[in-house]
Write a protein that holds these residues in place. Structure first.
Motif, mmCIF file in Angstrom:
data_model
loop_
_atom_site.group_PDB
_atom_site.id
_atom_site.type_symbol
_atom_site.label_atom_id
_atom_site.label_comp_id
_atom_site.label_asym_id
_atom_site.label_seq_id
_atom_site.Cartn_x
_atom_site.Cartn_y
_atom_site.Cartn_z
ATOM 1 N N GLU A 114 0.800 -1.218 0.000
ATOM 2 C CA GLU A 114 0.000 0.000 0.000
ATOM 3 C C GLU A 114 0.838 1.276 0.000
ATOM 4 N N ALA A 115 2.143 1.136 0.045
ATOM 5 C CA ALA A 115 3.006 2.316 0.104
ATOM 6 C C ALA A 115 2.961 3.095 -1.206
ATOM 7 N N GLU A 116 2.832 4.413 -1.083
ATOM 8 C CA GLU A 116 2.881 5.294 -2.255
ATOM 9 C C GLU A 116 4.276 5.894 -2.436
ATOM 10 N N TYR A 117 5.030 5.953 -1.351
ATOM 11 C CA TYR A 117 6.420 6.416 -1.387
ATOM 12 C C TYR A 117 7.280 5.479 -0.552
ATOM 13 N N VAL A 118 8.478 5.215 -1.022
ATOM 14 C CA VAL A 118 9.521 4.615 -0.201
ATOM 15 C C VAL A 118 10.496 5.734 0.123
ATOM 16 N N VAL A 119 10.622 6.043 1.398
ATOM 17 C CA VAL A 119 11.554 7.076 1.850
ATOM 18 C C VAL A 119 12.783 6.377 2.420
ATOM 19 N N ILE A 120 13.945 6.674 1.854
ATOM 20 C CA ILE A 120 15.191 6.029 2.268
ATOM 21 C C ILE A 120 16.048 7.033 3.020
ATOM 22 N N SER A 121 16.579 6.598 4.153
ATOM 23 C CA SER A 121 17.400 7.483 4.970
ATOM 24 C C SER A 121 18.456 6.662 5.689
ATOM 25 N N TRP A 122 19.210 7.316 6.528
ATOM 26 C CA TRP A 122 20.180 6.633 7.382
ATOM 27 C C TRP A 122 19.397 5.765 8.362
ATOM 28 N N ASP A 123 19.677 4.481 8.352
ATOM 29 C CA ASP A 123 18.931 3.537 9.177
ATOM 30 C C ASP A 123 19.917 2.534 9.777
ATOM 31 N N ARG A 124 20.203 2.683 11.066
ATOM 32 C CA ARG A 124 21.166 1.797 11.724
ATOM 33 C C ARG A 124 20.567 0.431 12.033
ATOM 34 N N GLY A 125 19.273 0.267 11.726
ATOM 35 C CA GLY A 125 18.639 -1.040 11.842
ATOM 36 C C GLY A 125 18.320 -1.655 10.490
ATOM 37 N N PHE A 126 18.942 -1.165 9.446
ATOM 38 C CA PHE A 126 18.697 -1.666 8.093
ATOM 39 C C PHE A 126 19.015 -3.157 8.007
ATOM 40 N N ASN A 127 18.094 -3.905 7.389
ATOM 41 C CA ASN A 127 18.284 -5.354 7.305
ATOM 42 C C ASN A 127 17.638 -5.903 6.031
ATOM 43 N N TYR A 128 17.696 -7.213 5.864
ATOM 44 C CA TYR A 128 17.186 -7.841 4.648
ATOM 45 C C TYR A 128 15.681 -7.633 4.491
ATOM 46 N N GLN A 129 14.943 -7.680 5.599
ATOM 47 C CA GLN A 129 13.493 -7.501 5.515
ATOM 48 C C GLN A 129 13.142 -6.121 4.962
ATOM 49 N N LYS A 130 13.841 -5.096 5.455
ATOM 50 C CA LYS A 130 13.577 -3.745 4.955
ATOM 51 C C LYS A 130 13.969 -3.618 3.491
ATOM 52 N N LEU A 131 15.064 -4.249 3.105
ATOM 53 C CA LEU A 131 15.496 -4.230 1.713
ATOM 54 C C LEU A 131 14.434 -4.864 0.818
ATOM 55 N N ASN A 132 13.928 -6.010 1.235
ATOM 56 C CA ASN A 132 12.911 -6.707 0.449
ATOM 57 C C ASN A 132 11.609 -5.913 0.395
ATOM 58 N N ASP A 133 11.170 -5.387 1.540
ATOM 59 C CA ASP A 133 9.927 -4.612 1.560
ATOM 60 C C ASP A 133 10.027 -3.388 0.660
ATOM 61 N N ALA A 134 11.156 -2.679 0.740
ATOM 62 C CA ALA A 134 11.341 -1.500 -0.099
ATOM 63 C C ALA A 134 11.314 -1.883 -1.573
#
Length: 259
Positions: A114-134
């Motif tokens: 349902e996301a209309e925008y993917v906002v990417i920023s500095w994320d010290r919790g960045f992981n595979y799940q976030k990569l896949n979701d984005a």
């Protein structure tokens, strides 16, 4: 050196490093303010609320109000509110950015469908799940935007990875590039700074430690620029750089030379 009616100061590597002000920074900025110059402070760093930066400056002895500090979270919130009020956002970023977007009426969703925008920023919790979701959100048509392009952030003792790592990862798996990066050196950030100062570009000096963001932004906007050698950029970098500042400072105290 020439005195300006307004100054735009970068923060990390320019005014302070970590929790400590850089030599001469507090005294120099205080003197410029006493002489009537207007000052605004910019940071691409989105991992703390903007009010925290104001509090930090005040504790160091620099008398600022909250409106005098603008970071990439604030600029992103303004950008999205202008483009699509109430948009649903999948966020690769930390809680202070999420809070800023929410205050602006944007909706944070964990559902990439349902996301209309993917906002990417500095994320010290960045992981595979976030990569896949984005990636899934972009494949389903979400716009891809980012807060800032910094590769690394200066900290006491060296550098740590910044938002460019998250941006590169998501661009790599989607095969697409960000439609907009709103932090320095973008027009969105410099416009916010000039509006806060209430001055024309010719009346202002941009002071920062990065050629590719601080100095480039100033030059693109027709603002005079000063590179300070207390952060990312080293003297030897200038020899081969295509971006050259109007002034090179060993520290902020150089702004008062000639007084």
């Amino acid at each position: 050196m020439k005195r300006f009616a307004g100054y735009i100061f970068d923060l990390d590597g320019t005014v302070y490093l970590g929790d400590d002000p850089l030599p001469g920074a507090v005294e120099t900025i205080g003197e410029l303010m006493r002489q009537g110059s207007r000052c605004v402070f910019l940071s691409n760093k989105p991992i703390e609320p903007v009010q925290r930066y104001s509090e930090k400056l005040r504790k160091m002895g620099i008398p600022v109000n909250d409106n005098a500090v603008i970071n990439s979270s604030v600029v992103m919130a303004r950008y999205l509110s202008h483009r699509q009020p109430g948009a649903k956002v999948y966020l690769v970023g930390e809680q202070p950015l999420a809070d800023e977007l929410t205050r602006a009426g944007l909706i944070i969703t964990n559902n990439p469908d349902e996301a209309e925008y993917v906002v990417i920023s500095w994320d010290r919790g960045f992981n595979y799940q976030k990569l896949n979701d984005a990636m899934q959100a972009v494949f389903k048509g979400a716009h891809m935007v980012a807060t800032h392009p910094d590769r690394a952030c200066p900290v006491p003792g060296g550098l740590v990875p910044d938002a460019a790592g998250m941006i590169a990862a998501i661009e790599a798996v989607t095969g697409k590039q960000c439609e907009e990066v709103v932090g320095k050196p973008s027009r969105w950030t410099v416009t916010a700074a000039l509006e806060q100062l209430g001055l024309a570009p010719r009346e202002v000096l941009m002071v920062g430690d990065r050629l590719e963001t601080d100095i480039k932004m100033g030059q693109t906007a027709g603002i005079s620029t000063a590179l300070v050698l207390t952060g990312i950029t080293r003297p030897e970098d200038l020899a081969t750089a295509t971006i050259q500042p109007d002034y090179v400072l060993t520290g902020l105290a150089d702004l008062l030379k000639g007084d």
